[in-house]
Design a protein around this motif. Sequence first.
Motif, PDB file in Angstrom:
ATOM      1  N   TYR A 169       1.850  -3.770  -9.425  1.00 59.44           N
ATOM      2  CA  TYR A 169       1.295  -4.599  -8.320  1.00 59.44           C
ATOM      3  C   TYR A 169      -0.556  -3.199  -8.436  1.00 59.44           C
ATOM      4  CZ  TYR A 169       5.458  -5.391  -6.214  1.00 59.44           C
ATOM      5  OH  TYR A 169       6.646  -6.155  -6.103  1.00 59.44           O
TER       6      TYR A 169
ATOM      7  N   VAL B  41      11.983  -1.026  -7.976  1.00 63.57           N
ATOM      8  CA  VAL B  41      10.452  -1.622  -7.983  1.00 63.57           C
ATOM      9  C   VAL B  41       8.833  -0.431  -8.308  1.00 63.57           C
ATOM     10  CG1 VAL B  41       9.408  -2.935  -5.836  1.00 63.57           C
ATOM     11  CG2 VAL B  41      11.824  -2.741  -6.559  1.00 63.57           C
TER      12      VAL B  41
ATOM     13  N   GLU C 247       8.572  -9.309 -10.408  1.00 61.81           N
ATOM     14  CA  GLU C 247       9.536  -8.333  -9.796  1.00 61.81           C
ATOM     15  C   GLU C 247      10.800  -9.541  -9.976  1.00 61.81           C
ATOM     16  OE1 GLU C 247       6.606  -8.403  -6.263  1.00 61.81           O
ATOM     17  OE2 GLU C 247       7.102 -10.050  -6.385  1.00 61.81           O
TER      18      GLU C 247
ATOM     19  N   MET D 135      11.578  -6.039  -1.899  1.00 57.75           N
ATOM     20  CA  MET D 135      10.753  -6.142  -2.900  1.00 57.75           C
ATOM     21  C   MET D 135       9.697  -7.249  -1.994  1.00 57.75           C
ATOM     22  SD  MET D 135      11.297  -8.672  -6.014  1.00 57.75           S
ATOM     23  CE  MET D 135      11.423 -10.179  -5.466  1.00 57.75           C
TER      24      MET D 135
ATOM     25  N   ARG E  12       2.821 -15.012  -2.658  1.00 57.24           N
ATOM     26  CA  ARG E  12       3.815 -14.572  -2.922  1.00 57.24           C
ATOM     27  C   ARG E  12       5.022 -15.116  -2.921  1.00 57.24           C
ATOM     28  NH1 ARG E  12       4.569  -8.529  -1.465  1.00 57.24           N
ATOM     29  NH2 ARG E  12       5.596  -8.256  -3.400  1.00 57.24           N
TER      30      ARG E  12
ATOM     31  N   GLY F 124       7.261  -4.192  -1.385  1.00 54.49           N
ATOM     32  CA  GLY F 124       6.386  -4.766  -2.586  1.00 54.49           C
ATOM     33  C   GLY F 124       4.508  -5.143  -1.262  1.00 54.49           C
TER      34      GLY F 124
END
Lengths: 206, 206
Positions: free
Chosen positions: A151, A144, B162, B181, A193, B185
């Motif tokens: 990001y 990640v 991702e 995540m 998301r 994330g």
Amino acid sequence: MRIGELSRRTGVPVPTIKYYLREGLVPHGERTSPNQARYDEAHVHRVRLVRALTEVGGLSIAAARDVLALMHEPGRGRLGSIGKVHFAVQAARQPHTDEPSESSVARTNDLIEQRGWHVRPTNPARAALAGVLDYFTRLGQPDVLGLLDDYADAAEKLAVAEIDTLGGRDVDHMAEHVVMMTVLGGALLNALRGLAQESAASAKMT
Amino acid sequence: MRIGELSRRTGVPVPTIKYYLREGLVPHGERTSPNQARYDEAHVHRVRLVRALTEVGGLSIAAARDVLALMHEPGRGRLGSIGKVHFAVQAARQPHTDEPSESSVARTNDLIEQRGWHVRPTNPARAALAGVLDYFTRLGQPDVLGLLDDYADAAEKLAVAEIDTLGGRDVDHMAEHVVMMTVLGGALLNALRGLAQESAASAKMT
């Protein structure tokens, strides 16, 4: 309008509105008799704002009161105070992490420098970013961290678009706009998301 | 290791670890005497995971327990259960909004269709998105709604990256990866937005 109507208009129960009044989150109405008060559209708006901060943004009552006080303090018309509001709402939303490690602080500084971002040392998101990086490292989720640039790209692109929407706005409404952009924009992105991830996963698996 | 060492390794105070043990968030150690137990690396990892869910993700203790139970339930090796974990952690993180309005639900459905996203009707992010859209409308922040496509672009791009990181992973670790995540994330993105927004604002103002 009376408190019952304020409750109907906002969908917030009367006891909750009374609690907001007691806690100073919503200003008192104009008293019309010893136990009645009159409320107006500004109250409707304020109750919705409190709701957005606490229910969507997850702010505590104390944090919401502080942010609202800053939003409405005299002199907020100056741009410097918009930044103060932005930091306050962010600080209230950041996770509680331990003191970040030196390596994560360094990584945060490097990222900011590489991006050419202008960020004051007091921005609360610095410590938040370093704290989250520590979690990734400790939990052994290095993949990640490989996404850090993705990001950052996304955040940068969105920030430019978000700040552009501030342009046409008079400085009086900027503080509220910045707070809503942070709180509701974050929730919007989270929900999107969740949808996009399912879709990307289903495309990958089939 | 003893509980004191587990505390030092994770930075979580002993009373908090005892609370996690009582609440079933962390499995008990191997008992070595009536009032002593031995813990291992798996416990270190689990305590950090609980911390990430509650402190960074903002999950309640009950929600964290449910998510952890799903992550470690027998049969989680099957891909269908990864989706279950994803929905559960999302549901636990979504804001508490009222029943969304019909127009916001329609707007959500339109967006999913226009994007060509494959999203099950049970994805909790659907209601969350519609609920947040209602807040924007009620608070009179239509400009931010103009950014909906920007947010969706960012979410889609990130989701693809991702999900790609899931590829090399054995199915046993996928559930944890998906949860991290989502939680870490999201926190990463939030912090990066806070930095990028300040930078974009300072570029705009000068």
